[in-house]
Write a protein that holds these residues in place. Structure first.
Motif, PDB file in Angstrom:
ATOM      1  N   VAL A   1       0.846  -1.203   0.000  1.00 28.70           N
ATOM      2  CA  VAL A   1       0.000   0.000   0.000  1.00 28.70           C
ATOM      3  C   VAL A   1       0.877   1.247   0.000  1.00 28.70           C
ATOM      4  O   VAL A   1       0.616   2.201  -0.733  1.00 28.70           O
ATOM      5  N   PHE A   2       1.925   1.236   0.802  1.00 25.94           N
ATOM      6  CA  PHE A   2       2.841   2.377   0.858  1.00 25.94           C
ATOM      7  C   PHE A   2       3.475   2.629  -0.508  1.00 25.94           C
ATOM      8  O   PHE A   2       3.509   3.768  -0.987  1.00 25.94           O
ATOM      9  N   LEU A   3       3.961   1.559  -1.153  1.00 25.15           N
ATOM     10  CA  LEU A   3       4.591   1.713  -2.465  1.00 25.15           C
ATOM     11  C   LEU A   3       3.592   2.199  -3.508  1.00 25.15           C
ATOM     12  O   LEU A   3       3.932   3.020  -4.370  1.00 25.15           O
ATOM     13  N   TRP A   4       2.357   1.715  -3.429  1.00 19.56           N
ATOM     14  CA  TRP A   4       1.324   2.135  -4.363  1.00 19.56           C
ATOM     15  C   TRP A   4       1.028   3.632  -4.203  1.00 19.56           C
ATOM     16  O   TRP A   4       0.938   4.372  -5.171  1.00 19.56           O
ATOM     17  N   ILE A   5       0.915   4.076  -2.944  1.00 24.27           N
ATOM     18  CA  ILE A   5       0.651   5.496  -2.678  1.00 24.27           C
ATOM     19  C   ILE A   5       1.818   6.350  -3.172  1.00 24.27           C
ATOM     20  O   ILE A   5       1.616   7.404  -3.787  1.00 24.27           O
ATOM     21  N   GLU A   6       3.041   5.904  -2.917  1.00 19.52           N
ATOM     22  CA  GLU A   6       4.220   6.649  -3.372  1.00 19.52           C
ATOM     23  C   GLU A   6       4.265   6.727  -4.898  1.00 19.52           C
ATOM     24  O   GLU A   6       4.616   7.759  -5.460  1.00 19.52           O
ATOM     25  N   LYS A   7       3.917   5.629  -5.557  1.00 18.28           N
ATOM     26  CA  LYS A   7       3.929   5.595  -7.027  1.00 18.28           C
ATOM     27  C   LYS A   7       2.910   6.606  -7.578  1.00 18.28           C
ATOM     28  O   LYS A   7       3.189   7.343  -8.521  1.00 18.28           O
ATOM     29  N   GLU A   8       1.734   6.659  -6.966  1.00 18.41           N
ATOM     30  CA  GLU A   8       0.704   7.610  -7.403  1.00 18.41           C
ATOM     31  C   GLU A   8       1.177   9.039  -7.184  1.00 18.41           C
ATOM     32  O   GLU A   8       0.927   9.920  -8.009  1.00 18.41           O
ATOM     33  N   ALA A   9       1.841   9.292  -6.077  1.00 22.54           N
ATOM     34  CA  ALA A   9       2.331  10.635  -5.780  1.00 22.54           C
ATOM     35  C   ALA A   9       3.393  11.051  -6.804  1.00 22.54           C
ATOM     36  O   ALA A   9       3.430  12.198  -7.236  1.00 22.54           O
ATOM     37  N   MET A  10       4.255  10.121  -7.189  1.00 21.89           N
ATOM     38  CA  MET A  10       5.288  10.418  -8.188  1.00 21.89           C
ATOM     39  C   MET A  10       4.651  10.724  -9.536  1.00 21.89           C
ATOM     40  O   MET A  10       5.124  11.612 -10.255  1.00 21.89           O
TER      41      MET A  10
END
Length: 50
Positions: free
Chosen positions: A37-46
């Motif tokens: 979930v953390f990686l998914w959120i970070e990917k969306e933010a990028m």
């Protein structure tokens, strides 16, 4: 008393399942789920920054 392994049926295995699944679900599984979930959120933010 020696247990005859041919007598271990699915019913016997199913009785032990909760004792395996409870620590698996509550102690081990949350870490990879939180990481994903953390990686998914970070990917969306990028993607939003670009």
């Amino acid at each position: 008393m020696v247990t005859d392994l041919t007598q271990l049926t699915g019913e016997y295995a199913a009785s032990w399942l909760p004792w395996i699944l409870i620590p698996l679900v509550f102690y081990i599984l949350p870490f990879p789920i939180i990481a994903l979930v953390f990686l998914w959120i970070e990917k969306e933010a990028m993607e939003e920054e670009n």
